[in-house]
Design an enzyme around this catalytic site. Structure first.
Site, PDB file in Angstrom:
ATOM      1  NE  ARG A 247      -5.045   1.114 -48.764  1.00 35.37           N
ATOM      2  CZ  ARG A 247      -4.895   1.728 -48.819  1.00 35.37           C
ATOM      3  NH1 ARG A 247      -4.566   2.213 -50.701  1.00 35.37           N
ATOM      4  NH2 ARG A 247      -3.888   2.735 -48.421  1.00 35.37           N
ATOM      5  CD  GLU A 276      -3.062  -5.158 -52.914  1.00 33.14           C
ATOM      6  OE1 GLU A 276      -1.769  -4.436 -52.162  1.00 33.14           O
ATOM      7  OE2 GLU A 276      -4.471  -5.454 -52.575  1.00 33.14           O
ATOM      8  CG  HIS A 295      -1.500  -1.489 -53.537  1.00 32.42           C
ATOM      9  ND1 HIS A 295      -2.318  -2.116 -52.699  1.00 32.42           N
ATOM     10  CD2 HIS A 295      -0.864  -0.490 -53.214  1.00 32.42           C
ATOM     11  CE1 HIS A 295      -2.305  -0.879 -52.223  1.00 32.42           C
ATOM     12  NE2 HIS A 295      -1.672   0.111 -52.430  1.00 32.42           N
TER      13      HIS A 295
END
Length: 333
Positions: A247, A276, A295
């Site tokens: 993450r 993000e 991602h």
């Protein structure tokens, strides 16, 4: 579970054996997910709710529900829910406290991502080892000019997090003759790496100091948030490469930018960032020694197929053992 029928739409009055919520992932139609579950449970009803209203209506009587997220209004409407099968590996976005209070068992998609994220990490490491990004840049310029590269054999790879993804990375690194260090909360349990250490302390710092490739494959927790900060980058060897498939907030972004500008590390492969999505004006976009993917490491054409295997097995377990069933991938609330 209710008696099986052949119905698979939202028109019947009988509660479905499995209710699939409408949100898909990785750009793949959620219809594929429902179809994969039906293929594995041909004698059960598997219904897909395609609108918010259908979700609220169908969930009132549903006992087994699967989906990516779980909205508050659905939890309020769910009167008979026994199992929520989250279609993501992470469950931090779910109302876990409220689900626990309602006695709802929660499962996740742990293990579904192992092969594809393992390959993503290996690709990122090989990209920096053989400096393919330099070759690509020279190809765009039509330059036939030799450049120096590295060799993976004999390197040290530290993998933070030894869950399904971390183990998949270890499996794929095994033929390359590297030394591996694993970092986990309970190092006494051991693992597939040559050495296993815990978070923090001198052992962690020593691992950073001798690491050539640092792979982050851990969940985001109080322990891992900001784990790789300015001190960590100073401790790392200037030839080290960071690979983050965990993450974004596991890495302090400002510290990463400073480390890249100061040549404290050789480069970074980032599948996740903080913030993000990464804003267009963010400086991370401008470094030639930074690889950014949106991602995307979790994408695989086999995502729904692997996930449907877990769902089908857990439906059978609930059929056999009811509320006492020990479920695959059950999240301890």
């Amino acid at each position: 579970m209710p008696a099986p029928t052949d119905a698979t739409d939202m028109s019947g009055d009988t509660a479905p054996d499995v209710l699939v919520l409408r949100t898909g992932t990785h750009g793949m139609p959620v219809e594929q997910y429902a179809a994969a579950i039906r293929e594995r449970l041909p004698d059960r009803t598997v219904e897909l709710a395609r609108t918010p209203a259908e979700e609220r209506e169908a969930i009132r009587d549903a006992r087994f529900v699967t989906g990516m997220t779980f909205r508050d209004d659905l939890l309020e409407a769910a009167e008979n829910l026994e199992v929520f099968a989250c279609a993501y590996a992470g469950t931090g976005h779910l109302p876990l406290d409220r689900l626990e209070a309602r006695g709802v068992a929660v499962t996740n998609a742990s293990g579904v991502h192992g092969p594809n994220i393992g390959e993503h990490v290996l690709g990122a490491i090989l990209r920096f080892t053989r400096r393919f990004h330099v070759g690509a840049r020279q190809q765009r310029r039509r330059e036939w000019r030799h450049y120096q590269a590295h060799e993976l054999q004999g390197s040290t790879v530290t993998i933070v997090g030894l869950g399904a993804i971390g183990r998949a990375v270890c499996d794929r690194l095994e033929p390359f003759g590297v030394e591996t260090i694993g970092v986990r909360y309970t190092p006494e349990k051991g693992g597939p790496t040559d050495d296993v250490i815990g978070f923090g302390g001198e052992g962690f710092d020593e691992a950073l100091a001798r690491t050539d490739y640092l792979v982050l494959a851990c969940p985001l927790t109080e322990t891992t948030r900001g784990l790789i900060d300015g001190e960590a980058f100073v401790t790392m060897d200037p030839d080290a490469v960071l690979v983050n498939v965990a993450r974004g907030p596991v890495v302090e972004t400002d510290a990463l930018v400073d480390a890249l500008r100061s040549n404290w590390i050789r480069g970074a492969s980032l599948d996740v960032t903080d913030p993000e999505p990464l804003p267009e004006e963010h400086p991370l976009w401008n470094f030639e020694n930074v690889q950014i993917t949106p991602h995307n490491a979790g994408h695989t054409p086999n995502y729904y197929e692997r996930l449907a295997d877990i769902i089908a097995e857990n439906v059978r377990r609930v059929d056999a053992d009811g509320a006492d069933a020990e479920l695959e991938n059950q999240v301890r609330l």
